[in-house]
Design a protein around this motif. Sequence first.
Motif, mmCIF file in Angstrom:
data_model
loop_
_atom_site.group_PDB
_atom_site.id
_atom_site.type_symbol
_atom_site.label_atom_id
_atom_site.label_comp_id
_atom_site.label_asym_id
_atom_site.label_seq_id
_atom_site.Cartn_x
_atom_site.Cartn_y
_atom_site.Cartn_z
ATOM 1 N N LYS A 120 0.832 -1.210 0.000
ATOM 2 C CA LYS A 120 0.000 0.000 0.000
ATOM 3 C C LYS A 120 0.865 1.258 0.000
ATOM 4 O O LYS A 120 0.539 2.230 -0.687
ATOM 5 C CB LYS A 120 -0.944 0.003 1.197
ATOM 6 C CG LYS A 120 -2.116 -0.942 1.032
ATOM 7 C CD LYS A 120 -3.053 -0.880 2.218
ATOM 8 C CE LYS A 120 -4.241 -1.806 2.007
ATOM 9 N NZ LYS A 120 -5.158 -1.777 3.149
ATOM 10 N N ALA A 121 1.963 1.255 0.743
ATOM 11 C CA ALA A 121 2.864 2.424 0.755
ATOM 12 C C ALA A 121 3.434 2.666 -0.643
ATOM 13 O O ALA A 121 3.501 3.816 -1.105
ATOM 14 C CB ALA A 121 3.990 2.220 1.763
ATOM 15 N N ALA A 122 3.811 1.610 -1.325
ATOM 16 C CA ALA A 122 4.338 1.742 -2.688
ATOM 17 C C ALA A 122 3.239 2.234 -3.629
ATOM 18 O O ALA A 122 3.464 3.129 -4.443
ATOM 19 C CB ALA A 122 4.898 0.403 -3.168
ATOM 20 N N TRP A 123 2.057 1.656 -3.515
ATOM 21 C CA TRP A 123 0.958 2.022 -4.412
ATOM 22 C C TRP A 123 0.539 3.477 -4.191
ATOM 23 O O TRP A 123 0.174 4.171 -5.143
ATOM 24 C CB TRP A 123 -0.229 1.084 -4.238
ATOM 25 C CG TRP A 123 -1.101 1.077 -5.448
ATOM 26 C CD1 TRP A 123 -2.358 1.601 -5.556
ATOM 27 C CD2 TRP A 123 -0.787 0.548 -6.732
ATOM 28 N NE1 TRP A 123 -2.834 1.423 -6.824
ATOM 29 C CE2 TRP A 123 -1.884 0.774 -7.573
ATOM 30 C CE3 TRP A 123 0.338 -0.095 -7.254
ATOM 31 C CZ2 TRP A 123 -1.914 0.393 -8.910
ATOM 32 C CZ3 TRP A 123 0.314 -0.490 -8.578
ATOM 33 C CH2 TRP A 123 -0.795 -0.244 -9.387
ATOM 34 N N ASN A 124 0.621 3.948 -2.962
ATOM 35 C CA ASN A 124 0.290 5.351 -2.693
ATOM 36 C C ASN A 124 1.247 6.302 -3.402
ATOM 37 O O ASN A 124 0.847 7.368 -3.854
ATOM 38 C CB ASN A 124 0.269 5.633 -1.192
ATOM 39 C CG ASN A 124 -0.999 5.117 -0.543
ATOM 40 O OD1 ASN A 124 -2.022 4.924 -1.199
ATOM 41 N ND2 ASN A 124 -0.933 4.879 0.760
#
Length: 178
Positions: free
Chosen positions: A40-44
């Motif tokens: 999720k951190a990467a996708w954000n």
Amino acid sequence: MKLKIPSAKSQLVAVEAPQFTVPDGQVLSLYIPKNIGELKAAWNILKDYTGRMAPNPESALQDLDEITDVLKYHSSDSGYLIFTAVDEGGKPVAVAPAEIVPLSDVTERKPFQGMSIGLIYQIGHTPRISNNDVDFSVASSLYEAVASTMPRLLAKKDGWAGTVTESRKEGPELEAIL
């Protein structure tokens, strides 16, 4: 440091993670998120970048899959991986979704049987690492690291046909790829 592949990716093997130095002197490492929080951190990062760079809000919405779909792809045997560049503290600063595809999935032509191709779908970086989207050197380095790593991930050393990437038709993102 080994680049570890999510366990469901049984057809891929771990390899040494490339590192590269960025203009401010930081050393970044190629990394594949291992859990939902990291993913999720990467996708954000990709979501924020796409929102900043898209020509209009509708385009930004069309450019990205939903995170729930990404969670399914990334945790399956599809060959779809989210590559990130992480800083020395392990925090992602750039991201490039990619996929390794057997060419037999897309063509029946005999010369390509037993070969694979890499697809890099998008790029994203933080405003801080890119000097507010002016410096695309981290994007260039991430593309290079991902493209050179994908063929090494194959457990079965099939022929490698190359890497294809997509980009906007003009601008700094395209220049970073070229």
